[in-house]
Scaffold this motif. Sequence first.
Motif, short mmCIF file in Angstrom:
data_model
loop_
_atom_site.label_atom_id
_atom_site.label_comp_id
_atom_site.label_asym_id
_atom_site.label_seq_id
_atom_site.Cartn_x
_atom_site.Cartn_y
_atom_site.Cartn_z
N GLN A 103 15.22 8.97 34.32
CA GLN A 103 14.31 7.47 34.87
C GLN A 103 16.17 6.84 35.18
O GLN A 103 16.86 6.70 34.38
CB GLN A 103 13.63 6.86 34.10
CG GLN A 103 13.28 5.23 34.21
CD GLN A 103 12.33 4.54 33.57
OE1 GLN A 103 12.83 4.75 31.91
NE2 GLN A 103 11.93 3.92 33.66
N ILE A 104 15.21 6.00 36.36
CA ILE A 104 16.91 5.66 36.53
C ILE A 104 17.61 3.91 36.18
O ILE A 104 15.87 3.57 36.33
CB ILE A 104 16.73 4.95 38.22
CG1 ILE A 104 17.63 6.77 39.36
CG2 ILE A 104 17.83 4.49 38.55
CD1 ILE A 104 16.85 6.26 40.65
N GLY A 105 17.92 4.26 35.10
CA GLY A 105 17.98 2.77 34.48
C GLY A 105 17.04 2.56 33.25
O GLY A 105 17.01 3.73 32.90
N THR A 106 17.30 1.69 32.71
CA THR A 106 16.04 1.39 31.40
C THR A 106 15.58 0.07 31.57
O THR A 106 16.63 -0.97 31.64
CB THR A 106 17.15 1.61 30.06
OG1 THR A 106 18.36 1.05 30.06
CG2 THR A 106 17.54 2.99 29.85
N ALA A 128 15.15 0.48 46.09
CA ALA A 128 16.64 1.86 46.49
C ALA A 128 17.25 0.17 46.14
O ALA A 128 18.79 0.83 46.33
CB ALA A 128 16.11 2.21 48.04
N GLN A 129 17.21 -0.57 46.21
CA GLN A 129 18.02 -1.77 45.62
C GLN A 129 18.25 -2.66 44.14
O GLN A 129 18.55 -3.58 44.05
CB GLN A 129 18.16 -3.27 46.71
CG GLN A 129 18.23 -2.64 48.54
CD GLN A 129 17.55 -3.86 49.34
OE1 GLN A 129 18.09 -4.56 49.48
NE2 GLN A 129 16.54 -3.50 50.11
N THR A 130 17.64 -1.73 43.82
CA THR A 130 17.08 -2.01 42.12
C THR A 130 18.28 -1.16 41.49
O THR A 130 17.82 0.04 41.79
CB THR A 130 16.19 -3.01 42.12
OG1 THR A 130 15.16 -1.73 42.45
CG2 THR A 130 15.96 -4.47 42.47
N GLU A 131 18.25 -1.58 40.03
CA GLU A 131 18.64 -0.27 39.59
C GLU A 131 17.82 -0.14 38.03
O GLU A 131 17.14 1.04 37.25
CB GLU A 131 20.24 -0.92 38.69
CG GLU A 131 21.76 -0.44 39.84
CD GLU A 131 22.31 -1.13 39.19
OE1 GLU A 131 22.23 -1.60 37.82
OE2 GLU A 131 23.84 -0.56 40.32
N ARG A 132 17.18 -1.12 37.56
CA ARG A 132 16.07 -0.86 36.47
C ARG A 132 14.77 -1.46 36.57
O ARG A 132 13.67 -1.61 36.01
CB ARG A 132 16.55 -1.51 35.29
CG ARG A 132 16.72 -2.95 35.31
CD ARG A 132 17.15 -3.39 33.25
NE ARG A 132 17.00 -5.31 33.71
CZ ARG A 132 15.43 -5.78 34.00
NH1 ARG A 132 15.33 -5.28 33.33
NH2 ARG A 132 15.99 -7.18 33.84
N LEU A 133 14.57 -2.36 37.95
CA LEU A 133 12.76 -3.02 38.28
C LEU A 133 12.06 -2.14 38.13
O LEU A 133 12.26 -0.88 38.90
CB LEU A 133 13.54 -3.40 38.87
CG LEU A 133 11.86 -5.12 39.27
CD1 LEU A 133 12.22 -6.06 38.42
CD2 LEU A 133 12.10 -5.23 41.00
N ILE A 134 10.58 -2.28 37.63
CA ILE A 134 9.64 -1.73 37.88
C ILE A 134 9.14 -2.12 39.16
O ILE A 134 8.06 -3.06 38.90
CB ILE A 134 8.87 -1.30 37.13
CG1 ILE A 134 8.96 -0.17 35.44
CG2 ILE A 134 7.70 -0.74 36.62
CD1 ILE A 134 8.71 -0.44 34.13
N VAL A 135 8.28 -1.18 39.97
CA VAL A 135 8.01 -1.74 41.27
C VAL A 135 6.39 -1.32 41.14
O VAL A 135 6.92 0.38 40.74
CB VAL A 135 8.79 -1.37 42.40
CG1 VAL A 135 9.86 -1.85 42.82
CG2 VAL A 135 8.46 0.53 42.35
N ARG A 158 10.97 4.31 38.07
CA ARG A 158 10.26 4.02 37.48
C ARG A 158 9.26 2.47 38.82
O ARG A 158 9.23 1.69 39.51
CB ARG A 158 11.84 2.54 38.50
CG ARG A 158 12.34 3.14 37.28
CD ARG A 158 14.02 1.95 37.89
NE ARG A 158 14.54 2.38 39.42
CZ ARG A 158 14.75 1.57 40.41
NH1 ARG A 158 14.39 0.20 39.77
NH2 ARG A 158 15.29 1.90 41.39
N MET A 159 8.42 3.24 38.49
CA MET A 159 7.17 2.50 38.76
C MET A 159 5.82 3.28 38.54
O MET A 159 5.45 3.58 37.59
CB MET A 159 6.79 2.90 40.87
CG MET A 159 6.56 4.78 40.76
SD MET A 159 4.82 5.54 40.27
CE MET A 159 3.80 4.92 41.84
N ASP A 160 4.40 2.47 38.54
CA ASP A 160 3.05 2.32 38.30
C ASP A 160 2.46 1.89 39.22
O ASP A 160 3.55 1.94 40.51
CB ASP A 160 3.05 2.18 37.16
CG ASP A 160 3.54 0.54 36.95
OD1 ASP A 160 2.89 0.01 37.54
OD2 ASP A 160 3.69 0.73 35.86
N LEU A 161 0.90 1.81 39.06
CA LEU A 161 0.37 1.43 39.80
C LEU A 161 -1.49 0.99 39.42
O LEU A 161 -1.37 0.98 38.71
CB LEU A 161 0.44 2.48 41.58
CG LEU A 161 -1.01 3.96 41.48
CD1 LEU A 161 -1.32 3.61 42.29
CD2 LEU A 161 -0.14 4.19 40.51
#
Length: 416
Positions: free
Chosen positions: A4-7, A81-88, A117-120
């Motif tokens: 996972q990118i970032g924590t 692409a423009q964030t490091e730890r934010l879950i989208v 870094r995602m869920d839906l």
Amino acid sequence: MNEQIGTVDTSGMQFGLMSVSDITQDPVSGKTPSEAERIQATLTIAKHAEEAGLDVFAIGEHHNPPFWSSSPTTFLAAVAAQTERLIVSTSTTLITTNDPVKIAEDYAMLQHVSGGRMDLMMGRGNTGPVYPWFGQDIRQGLPLAIENYALLHKLWREDVVDWEGKFRTPLQGFTSTPRPLDGVAPFVWHGSIRTPEIAEQAAYYGDGFFANNIFWPKEHYQRLIELYRQRYAHYGHGTAEQAIVGLGGQAFIRPNSQDAVNEFRPYFDNAPVYGHGPSMEDFTEMTPLTVGSPQQVIDRYAAMRDHFGDYQRQLFLMDHAGLPLKIVLEQIDLLGGEVVPVLRKELAKNRPATVPDAPTHAARVKAVYGDGPTRQARPGANRGDNLTAGSPYQAGGAVPPAAGSAFGAAATKGAN
């Protein structure tokens, strides 16, 4: 394996923003942003959420004016692409009018490009005409939601799928690509404002349940969440308190409460979603909308645990009703700087150890592969499926449906 990118330091919970992507006239300035301006402003808002220490940014899916978010995966990929730890995330993805094959492909791709870094969030939506726009019958809304999600669930967990259902052409030997990152399907929330069948669906699969919690009194959502918790335990995914719950919310914050009331009133009075109805005072009394100081917001949302039990995700609607970008960014600073740090501590107090933390890709990978440096799958692990019953990140499918369950019938139709 990709990491996972970032924590994200959830401290048991995730806090973030959800946007409905409305394009609304600012009643103070009289200006209505263009689509281009609103899209770029929302991208700025999402990036600012991370800068302010928030964990999640979620966008809705709409296919009609005055909303712009017809392609949430495209937008969320740009945010990732423009964030490091934010879950989208989404709020919500339309499980009824989107082809589940395309959902499987698009969101697995988003899972890869975001590094997990995602869920839906799945939902039926609240715009009736969207059904014929995409060739569906609104009278079949619930059966569509059940069958389409059963297929999506299968596509992410089986490399080769045979399928036959009522609402789409059969699949024979089909493989959805790309396969889920690390062999673990994206985490799914099921979102609902009023439908108990959606709470049942979330419980059947051991997924999360997200209550909109904006337009109705708390008693309405208490019934839905209690049903979900009871049925989650019924299907053997864990205890009722281990069910994964998310809540929406709404606030307008200023250091001085009267300044907040005076500044937000014209936006409330003219907003299409609730303007020209109950007064702002009545609406804030009946719903979680809180217009006031940081402490007032803290007090209101710290009490959510008393109403709904320990939960995992709290999202706030902050960028609606024509509020200009400058004010929205100020709201995010107050939320992230003064409200959320206190809420993290308050909601962590006396939180039972058995209550699971908010789901992340890294935690779900760990649940499947363990702690070893090479992450060898435990015996019986199957590409991220069959996370053990009782695990807070169970993927579903390990527990047989109750006799006569509509979800069991839909989920098993077309199984190999």
